[in-house]
Enzyme design. Structure first.
Site, PDB file in Angstrom:
ATOM      1  N   ASP A  97      -4.130  20.609 -16.482  1.00  0.00           N
ATOM      2  CA  ASP A  97      -4.171  19.145 -16.390  1.00  0.00           C
ATOM      3  C   ASP A  97      -4.001  18.623 -14.970  1.00  0.00           C
ATOM      4  OD1 ASP A  97      -4.702  18.428 -19.059  1.00  0.00           O
ATOM      5  OD2 ASP A  97      -2.657  18.938 -19.615  1.00  0.00           O
ATOM      6  N   ASP A 158     -10.365  19.087 -23.376  1.00  0.00           N
ATOM      7  CA  ASP A 158      -9.918  18.120 -22.371  1.00  0.00           C
ATOM      8  C   ASP A 158     -10.168  18.603 -20.941  1.00  0.00           C
ATOM      9  OD1 ASP A 158      -8.545  18.410 -24.775  1.00  0.00           O
ATOM     10  OD2 ASP A 158      -6.778  17.361 -24.100  1.00  0.00           O
ATOM     11  N   THR A 218      -7.512  24.691 -33.655  1.00  0.00           N
ATOM     12  CA  THR A 218      -7.027  23.362 -33.276  1.00  0.00           C
ATOM     13  C   THR A 218      -5.534  23.416 -32.978  1.00  0.00           C
ATOM     14  OG1 THR A 218      -7.265  21.013 -33.734  1.00  0.00           O
ATOM     15  CG2 THR A 218      -6.304  22.335 -35.494  1.00  0.00           C
ATOM     16  N   ARG A 230      -9.975  12.617 -30.437  1.00  0.00           N
ATOM     17  CA  ARG A 230      -9.830  12.483 -28.976  1.00  0.00           C
ATOM     18  C   ARG A 230     -10.566  13.612 -28.258  1.00  0.00           C
ATOM     19  NH1 ARG A 230      -4.876  11.478 -28.817  1.00  0.00           N
ATOM     20  NH2 ARG A 230      -3.865  13.265 -27.855  1.00  0.00           N
ATOM     21  N   TRP A 234     -13.169  13.196 -25.307  1.00  0.00           N
ATOM     22  CA  TRP A 234     -13.118  13.917 -24.018  1.00  0.00           C
ATOM     23  C   TRP A 234     -14.467  14.605 -23.775  1.00  0.00           C
ATOM     24  CZ3 TRP A 234      -9.457  11.879 -21.533  1.00  0.00           C
ATOM     25  CH2 TRP A 234      -8.105  11.889 -21.898  1.00  0.00           C
TER      26      TRP A 234
END
Ligand code: GLY
Length: 376
Positions: A97, A158, A218, A230, A234
């Site tokens: 991230d 993401d 998941t 979401r 993304w």
């Protein structure tokens, strides 16, 4: 109502700015927590940790871009030292991230204010991302230490929002390794995390020693074979941004496929339930943050593909967020879901939902605005 209604848009932006002003008085150069509790952000424990802290200075930059006020610029710049310190001292860096974190906190102040410390910190974060690449698959491990057996070889959808930091790093440094890494990682996600029917896995594992693609799983969705809302959002925005950086048409196609499924699964008010397997009457919660991310992705797709249908779709979702999901105070948006299976941040506001909602408002209100995810 449409987002071309300037009165509606102006009212929504003004309400968002009032909340940011109140949160600026409350938090200053500290960090709100990931999500609200009963509609209010609490101070984050542990300082600048976790994956969401940069959304706070990111919102301050958006507030600056909407108003031109130096109050927001100074407040946003004040966060650079904390992010420089975080990467220097390796605080909570075992994550992909770093793209979310350092694009908003450091690439933006380098570009806007020429802060050399910010450029240096963002490049150090990009270097750290390179250290998370697993060969021979050429993927960037998402979470945890590289030695952690549960996380080793795992990517998540993401990550497509984290590769822009690598493209920026190549552009600013002239070193092609960052962009080459981003290209390989994104191609692997295009081929494996995106399913043949246009849905996405939340996470996907590769065999770290052979590089063989293994299986999808998941973590925050309803089931391994469902489609986490979401994550799909993304995918729309992330594949579109990676297309913008590379010009690779297959990535634009991937973004279009994510968008087609997402739009097809929207309920009557155009804001998705937290997993796209749920519809009206399910009794499940909406995830307003997925809607906000999708609006930004659809606007990006409209500009890249030239197809105005994406802008129309974005407008209808944004209009619904403004009419039914914008909060009066606390967070900018209500009714988000962080992690339903673990019961975290369910039916609350959250920092990323607030950031992308304000980015969406900015994209529409200031057509010349350039997204930080694609900038020189
Ligand atoms: N990037 C983590 C999430 O969307 O929850």
């Amino acid at each position: 109502m449409t987002v071309t209604d300037t009165e509606v848009l102006g009212g929504a932006a003004a309400a968002a700015l009032r909340t940011i002003d109140a949160n600026l008085a409350a938090f200053g150069d500290h960090y709100p927590d990931d999500t609200t509790v009963h509609g209010r952000y609490r101070p984050r424990e542990g300082g600048n940790v976790g994956w969401t802290t940069s959304f706070w200075p990111g919102m301050l930059w958006l507030a600056h871009d909407l108003t031109g006020s130096d109050v927001y610029r100074r407040a946003a710049e004040a966060h650079v030292a904390s992010f420089a310190d975080r990467v220097r001292n390796r605080v909570d860096l075992d994550t992909h991230d770093l793209g979310f974190l350092y694009t908003l906190s450091c690439v933006v102040p380098w570009q806007r204010s020429g802060l050399a410390e910010a450029r240096e910190a963002a490049l150090a974060a990009a270097d750290h991302l390179l250290s998370r690449v697993l060969e021979p698959a050429g993927i960037i491990q998402a979470w945890g230490a590289l030695s952690d057996p549960r996380q080793r070889g795992r990517t998540i959808i993401d990550s497509l929002m984290n590769t822009p930091l690598l493209f920026w790093a190549s552009r600013t440094s002239g070193d092609p390794r960052y962009a080459d890494t981003a290209r390989r990682h994104t191609a692997q996600l295009r081929d494996h995390i995106l399913r043949p029917d246009g849905t996405t896995f939340h996470t996907f594992y590769w065999d770290p020693s052979t590089g063989e693609p293994l299986r999808g799983e998941t973590e925050q969705g309803s089931a391994d074979d469902s489609c986490w809302a979401r994550g799909q959002a993304w995918g729309i925005y992330g594949f579109a941004l990676n297309h913008r950086w590379t010009g690779d048409e297959s990535l634009l196609t991937a973004a279009r496929r994510c968008a087609a499924y997402f739009l097809d699964r929207l309920p009557s008010d155009r804001v998705p339930y937290w997993d796209l397997e749920f519809g009206d009457g399910s009794g499940e919660e909406r995830d307003s943050s997925a809607a906000a991310i999708a609006v930004c992705g659809l606007l990006e797709l409209a500009s890249q593909s030239g197809d105005p249908a994406y802008r129309t779709a974005a407008g209808s979702i944004l209009a619904s967020l403004i009419a039914g999901y914008a909060a009066e105070s606390g967070s900018l948006l209500r009714h988000g879901v962080y992690d339903k299976p673990k019961g975290v941040g369910v039916d609350e506001g959250n920092l990323w939902g607030d950031y992308f909602y304000l980015e969406a408002l900015t994209r529409v209100a200031v057509p010349s605005w350039t997204a930080p995810w694609f900038s020189r």
